[in-house]
Write a protein that holds these residues in place. Structure first.
Motif, PDB file in Angstrom:
ATOM      1  N   GLN A 173       0.825  -1.204   0.000  1.00  0.00           N
ATOM      2  CA  GLN A 173       0.000   0.000   0.000  1.00  0.00           C
ATOM      3  C   GLN A 173       0.864   1.262   0.000  1.00  0.00           C
ATOM      4  N   LYS A 174       1.968   1.221   0.707  1.00  0.00           N
ATOM      5  CA  LYS A 174       2.890   2.363   0.707  1.00  0.00           C
ATOM      6  C   LYS A 174       3.468   2.583  -0.688  1.00  0.00           C
ATOM      7  N   VAL A 175       3.812   1.487  -1.378  1.00  0.00           N
ATOM      8  CA  VAL A 175       4.335   1.603  -2.742  1.00  0.00           C
ATOM      9  C   VAL A 175       3.278   2.213  -3.653  1.00  0.00           C
ATOM     10  N   GLU A 176       2.052   1.724  -3.554  1.00  0.00           N
ATOM     11  CA  GLU A 176       0.974   2.241  -4.405  1.00  0.00           C
ATOM     12  C   GLU A 176       0.702   3.717  -4.119  1.00  0.00           C
ATOM     13  N   SER A 177       0.716   4.087  -2.857  1.00  0.00           N
ATOM     14  CA  SER A 177       0.515   5.486  -2.488  1.00  0.00           C
ATOM     15  C   SER A 177       1.646   6.362  -3.018  1.00  0.00           C
ATOM     16  N   SER A 178       2.850   5.890  -2.880  1.00  0.00           N
ATOM     17  CA  SER A 178       4.005   6.646  -3.366  1.00  0.00           C
ATOM     18  C   SER A 178       3.958   6.777  -4.888  1.00  0.00           C
ATOM     19  N   TRP A 179       3.555   5.713  -5.574  1.00  0.00           N
ATOM     20  CA  TRP A 179       3.436   5.767  -7.034  1.00  0.00           C
ATOM     21  C   TRP A 179       2.373   6.787  -7.450  1.00  0.00           C
ATOM     22  N   ALA A 180       1.272   6.811  -6.722  1.00  0.00           N
ATOM     23  CA  ALA A 180       0.212   7.783  -7.026  1.00  0.00           C
ATOM     24  C   ALA A 180       0.746   9.206  -6.890  1.00  0.00           C
ATOM     25  N   GLN A 181       1.601   9.439  -5.918  1.00  0.00           N
ATOM     26  CA  GLN A 181       2.174  10.774  -5.741  1.00  0.00           C
ATOM     27  C   GLN A 181       3.136  11.109  -6.888  1.00  0.00           C
ATOM     28  N   VAL A 182       3.888  10.111  -7.356  1.00  0.00           N
ATOM     29  CA  VAL A 182       4.762  10.315  -8.526  1.00  0.00           C
ATOM     30  C   VAL A 182       3.908  10.739  -9.720  1.00  0.00           C
ATOM     31  N   GLU A 183       2.838  10.003  -9.965  1.00  0.00           N
ATOM     32  CA  GLU A 183       1.953  10.341 -11.079  1.00  0.00           C
ATOM     33  C   GLU A 183       1.345  11.737 -10.895  1.00  0.00           C
ATOM     34  N   GLY A 238       9.667  24.421  -9.982  1.00  0.00           N
ATOM     35  CA  GLY A 238       9.231  23.861  -8.698  1.00  0.00           C
ATOM     36  C   GLY A 238       8.678  22.456  -8.863  1.00  0.00           C
ATOM     37  N   THR A 239       7.944  22.247  -9.949  1.00  0.00           N
ATOM     38  CA  THR A 239       7.386  20.925 -10.210  1.00  0.00           C
ATOM     39  C   THR A 239       8.490  19.919 -10.514  1.00  0.00           C
ATOM     40  N   GLU A 240       9.491  20.332 -11.253  1.00  0.00           N
ATOM     41  CA  GLU A 240      10.619  19.430 -11.532  1.00  0.00           C
ATOM     42  C   GLU A 240      11.304  19.029 -10.226  1.00  0.00           C
ATOM     43  N   ASN A 241      11.416  19.968  -9.289  1.00  0.00           N
ATOM     44  CA  ASN A 241      11.983  19.627  -7.979  1.00  0.00           C
ATOM     45  C   ASN A 241      11.093  18.635  -7.244  1.00  0.00           C
ATOM     46  N   ARG A 242       9.774  18.834  -7.320  1.00  0.00           N
ATOM     47  CA  ARG A 242       8.842  17.891  -6.679  1.00  0.00           C
ATOM     48  C   ARG A 242       8.961  16.508  -7.307  1.00  0.00           C
ATOM     49  N   ILE A 243       9.131  16.458  -8.618  1.00  0.00           N
ATOM     50  CA  ILE A 243       9.289  15.173  -9.305  1.00  0.00           C
ATOM     51  C   ILE A 243      10.510  14.440  -8.754  1.00  0.00           C
ATOM     52  N   THR A 244      11.608  15.158  -8.605  1.00  0.00           N
ATOM     53  CA  THR A 244      12.827  14.551  -8.063  1.00  0.00           C
ATOM     54  C   THR A 244      12.590  14.005  -6.658  1.00  0.00           C
ATOM     55  N   VAL A 245      11.919  14.783  -5.835  1.00  0.00           N
ATOM     56  CA  VAL A 245      11.641  14.355  -4.459  1.00  0.00           C
ATOM     57  C   VAL A 245      10.744  13.117  -4.451  1.00  0.00           C
ATOM     58  N   GLU A 246       9.687  13.137  -5.240  1.00  0.00           N
ATOM     59  CA  GLU A 246       8.752  12.004  -5.245  1.00  0.00           C
ATOM     60  C   GLU A 246       9.375  10.744  -5.840  1.00  0.00           C
ATOM     61  N   ARG A 247      10.237  10.900  -6.827  1.00  0.00           N
ATOM     62  CA  ARG A 247      10.951   9.729  -7.362  1.00  0.00           C
ATOM     63  C   ARG A 247      11.848   9.129  -6.287  1.00  0.00           C
ATOM     64  N   ARG A 248      12.540   9.989  -5.534  1.00  0.00           N
ATOM     65  CA  ARG A 248      13.390   9.498  -4.449  1.00  0.00           C
ATOM     66  C   ARG A 248      12.539   8.808  -3.380  1.00  0.00           C
ATOM     67  N   ASN A 249      11.418   9.426  -3.009  1.00  0.00           N
ATOM     68  CA  ASN A 249      10.527   8.817  -2.021  1.00  0.00           C
ATOM     69  C   ASN A 249      10.020   7.462  -2.497  1.00  0.00           C
ATOM     70  N   PHE A 250       9.643   7.389  -3.771  1.00  0.00           N
ATOM     71  CA  PHE A 250       9.173   6.116  -4.318  1.00  0.00           C
ATOM     72  C   PHE A 250      10.267   5.058  -4.214  1.00  0.00           C
ATOM     73  N   ASN A 251      11.484   5.411  -4.592  1.00  0.00           N
ATOM     74  CA  ASN A 251      12.583   4.443  -4.515  1.00  0.00           C
ATOM     75  C   ASN A 251      12.796   3.955  -3.083  1.00  0.00           C
ATOM     76  N   GLU A 252      12.677   4.852  -2.102  1.00  0.00           N
ATOM     77  CA  GLU A 252      12.847   4.462  -0.702  1.00  0.00           C
ATOM     78  C   GLU A 252      11.744   3.510  -0.256  1.00  0.00           C
ATOM     79  N   VAL A 253      10.501   3.814  -0.620  1.00  0.00           N
ATOM     80  CA  VAL A 253       9.379   2.951  -0.249  1.00  0.00           C
ATOM     81  C   VAL A 253       9.492   1.602  -0.971  1.00  0.00           C
ATOM     82  N   ALA A 254       9.858   1.645  -2.253  1.00  0.00           N
ATOM     83  CA  ALA A 254      10.026   0.398  -3.009  1.00  0.00           C
ATOM     84  C   ALA A 254      11.151  -0.449  -2.410  1.00  0.00           C
ATOM     85  N   GLN A 255      12.215   0.190  -1.952  1.00  0.00           N
ATOM     86  CA  GLN A 255      13.317  -0.554  -1.344  1.00  0.00           C
ATOM     87  C   GLN A 255      12.847  -1.263  -0.067  1.00  0.00           C
ATOM     88  N   SER A 256      12.095  -0.569   0.756  1.00  0.00           N
ATOM     89  CA  SER A 256      11.569  -1.168   1.983  1.00  0.00           C
ATOM     90  C   SER A 256      10.665  -2.363   1.653  1.00  0.00           C
TER      91      SER A 256
END
Length: 195
Positions: A31-41, A136-154
């Motif tokens: 569920q964390k992965v799916e939530s993080s992916w939704a934020q990436v999208e 600003g959006t490009e910065n958010r994309i970078t942050v959300e991609r990093r967050n997704f990778n962290e959640v996916a790693q867990s």
């Protein structure tokens, strides 16, 4: 005999409790992965939503830049047409997503470079505001991609650890891919002050 049955019952209860806990832990991580992916999208959609206004602003100043404008519009259409279900996220689908987003980023870079040829566009407040929002959006994309990778790693760690991996295999939990850097990102850009 009663002690033996009691011990066996306790062992069975402990194993069932552990199995339920392991399964629920996998579900929570998924569920964390799916939530993080939704934020990436979500942040990629924000970028796509800014593009029509940016194109319209540039179009008013750079009428003969038709090819660049059409390229951005087409790249946006391609990027927004790629939909990925987080449950079926795999290496191939993530690569396809990254490729079309990369094409859109490249087209946007060309569009933003146009401002150098049009001083009035460069000074336009609407253009400057849209450019700032895009940055600003490009910065958010970078942050959300990093967050997704962290959640996916867990999640991936949990899916692959023994003995949880047994339940993961039985119930169809599979590892999720990570965002990778774009091709050529390892090379520093060339900066030239000659004009």
């Amino acid at each position: 005999m009663k002690k033996t049955l009691a011990i066996v019952a306790i062992i069975i209860v402990v194993m069932v409790a552990w199995a339920v806990s392991a399964y629920n832990g996998l579900v929570a991580e998924q569920q964390k992965v799916e939530s993080s992916w939704a934020q990436v999208e979500n942040v990629y959609q924000r970028r796509a939503d800014l593009i029509p206004n940016l194109v319209a602003t540039v179009k008013g100043y750079a009428k003969h830049e038709k090819e660049t404008l059409e390229g951005v519009v087409q790249a946006r259409a391609n990027a927004t047409s790629v939909k990925i279900d987080a449950n079926n996220l795999d290496e191939a689908s993530l690569k396809k997503f990254q490729d079309v987003q990369g094409e859109l980023g490249s087209a946007l870079s060309k569009l933003l470079a146009i401002k150098e040829s049009y001083p009035d566009l460069k000074a336009n407040e609407n253009f400057k505001e849209l450019q700032a929002q895009l940055e600003g959006t490009e910065n958010r994309i970078t942050v959300e991609r990093r967050n997704f990778n962290e959640v996916a790693q867990s999640y991936n760690t949990k899916v692959r650890q023994f003995p949880t991996n047994i339940f993961a295999g039985i119930f169809g939990f599979s590892t999720k891919p990570y965002f990778q850097s774009q091709a050529g990102a390892d090379k520093a850009p060339t900066v030239s002050f000659d004009e």
